[in-house]
Design an enzyme around this catalytic site. Structure first.
Site: not given
Ligand code: ADE
Length: 356
Positions: A91-92, A136, A185, A244
Site C-alpha cells: 500500500k505504501t 497509513d 488493513t 514484504r
C-alpha cells in the site's frame, strides 16, 4: 528520492510525517525538507518506483493508471484513493509509485501520529498543488482529525475554530488541491463519511506464485545474489503471498548463504534458512501454527469465537483478524462461520492431524 523526517506540530521529538520527493534537489536543507537528499531506508531499495517495475496487482495498476492519465489531461489533483488489504502487500509502495508517476512529492504519515489537531492542520497547509498525503492506518484517525479532513478532502478547505465559548467563530482557509491516499488493513472500521469521500477505493490482493517468484528474482538482482529459479520459487511459496515477507525471507537466506560461503543459492539452501526461522513449506510461522493448534487442541477444531482465541493466544483480536487470519483463510486452512472459527480438513492435514 529523498526521505526526510519532519514534524507538522511543534514538538520535534515526535515526527508526524516524512516526506518523499521524486525529484530531490541536491544540497537542499532541513528547512526545505522536500528537497533534502537524505539516504533512503534499507527496505526502500527494493521498492518498485514506477508502475513498470511494480509486479502484480494488475487490476489495481490498471485502475490507477487510467485515473492518473485522465487527471493529467485535466491538470487536476488525482481523486482521493483508499487502499485496503492485509499488511505487506504494497500500500505504501503504491502511494509512492503514484507520486512518482504524477511527478509530485508524497508526505507520509500514519493516523496514530496525528494526535493533535495541529498535526493534521500543519500537514494540510504545507501541501503544494497536486501533492500526495499518505495516511497509513487511516482507520485509527481520531474524531477531530477526521472532521478536519472532511472539508479538506471535499472542497480543499480548512475550517478552523477561532476563540472559545460564545465568541468562537469558524474561519475557512483555502488549501492547495491535493490527493489523500489512505491505507488500512480494516476498511470496515472506517466511518462511512470518511470512506465516502474517497473517489477510488481499491483492495490489494495476496500475490500469486508467479508474481512472487518474479518479485524475489528482482530483489535478488538488486541485492546482487545469484538465486536459482527453483530457489526463488521456494521463497515465493513460503512468503504468505506477501512481498514484504518475501524480501525479509530473502535476506535471511542471504545470511545463511554468506555464512556458508555459497555464491550460488539453490533450493536446499532456502530450505535450510527458512527451516531455521521456523517458516514451513506453505509459509506458516509459529503464530499461525499456534492459532490452528489452539483451535484443534482446545476446541476440537472449532467453532470458537475470535475473542476466545485472542485471549488464549494473548493477542489482540483485531491483530489476529487483520494480520494472522487472512492468509490462513486464503489457504483454506481456517474458516470464519457465524458461530466462530473452524480449522478445515486441509488445515488439520497440514498440521499432521488425522481427519476428524
Ligand atoms: N517489491 C515489493 N513489492 C514489489 C512489487 N509489487 N513489485 C516489484 N517489487 C516489489
Amino acid at each position: 528520492m529523498a526521505i526526510v523526517s519532519s514534524n507538522a506540530g511543534r514538538e520535534p521529538a515526535k515526527p508526524a510525517s516524512r516526506l518523499v520527493d521524486p525529484n530531490p534537489t541536491p544540497g537542499a536543507s532541513e528547512e526545505n525538507p522536500g528537497a533534502n537528499p537524505e539516504l533512503i531506508q534499507r527496505e526502500d531499495g527494493l521498492r518498485p518506483k514506477r508502475f513498470a517495475d511494480y509486479i502484480g496487482q494488475a487490476e489495481l495498476k490498471q485502475v490507477l493508471a487510467i485515473a492518473i492519465e485522465a487527471t493529467r489531461s485535466r491538470e487536476e489533483a488525482l481523486d482521493h484513493v483508499l487502499l485496503y488489504g492485509p499488511p505487506g502487500l504494497g500500500k505504501t509502495t503504491m502511494a509512492l509509485v503514484l507520486a512518482e508517476e504524477l511527478g509530485v512529492r508524497c508526505r507520509i504519515t500514519s493516523a496514530p501520529a496525528l494526535e493533535r489537531p495541529r498535526d493534521i492542520v500543519g500537514l494540510l497547509v504545507n501541501l503544494q498543488p497536486r501533492e500526495l498525503l499518505f495516511i497509513d492506518e487511516i482507520h485509527r484517525l481520531n474524531r477531530v482529525a477526521e472532521e478536519i479532513l472532511y472539508p479538506a478532502m471535499e472542497d480543499f478547505r480548512l475550517d478552523l475554530t477561532v476563540g472559545k465559548g460564545t465568541t468562537a467563530r469558524t474561519r475557512s482557509l483555502p488549501l492547495a488541491p491535493f490527493t489523500l491516499v489512505g491505507a488500512t488493513t480494516r476498511a470496515g472500521s472506517l466511518s462511512s463519511p470518511l470512506r465516502d469521500r474517497f473517489g477510488l477505493i481499491q483492495r490489494l490482493e495476496f500475490y500469486g506464485l508467479d508474481d512472487l517468484q518474479a518479485i524475489v528474482q528482482r530483489a535478488a538482482g538488486i541485492l546482487e545474489l545469484q538465486l536459482e529459479q527453483e530457489a526463488a520459487l521456494e521463497v515465493a511459496r513460503r512468503c504468505r503471498g506477501t512481498p514484504r515477507i518475501a524480501n525479509r525471507l530473502l535476506r535471511r537466506v542471504r545470511d545463511v548463504a554468506s555464512v556458508r560461503g555459497h555464491q550460488q543459492i539453490g533450493r536446499a539452501l532456502v530450505d535450510e534458512a527458512l527451516s531455521l526461522h521456523r517458516v514451513d513449506g506453505r509459509g506458516l510461522d509459529a503464530s499461525d501454527r499456534r492459532l490452528l493448534t489452539l483451535v484443534l487442541e482446545g476446541y476440537g477444531g472449532g467453532p470458537v469465537g475470535l475473542d476466545t482465541l485472542a485471549a488464549g493466544l494473548g493477542e489482540d483480536a483485531s491483530t489476529l483478524e487483520a494480520v494472522v487470519e487472512p492468509y490462513l483463510l486464503q489457504l483454506g486452512f481456517l474458516q470464519r462461520t457465524p458461530r466462530g472459527r473452524i480449522v478445515t480438513p486441509a488445515g488439520r492435514a497440514h498440521l499432521g492431524w488425522a481427519a476428524a
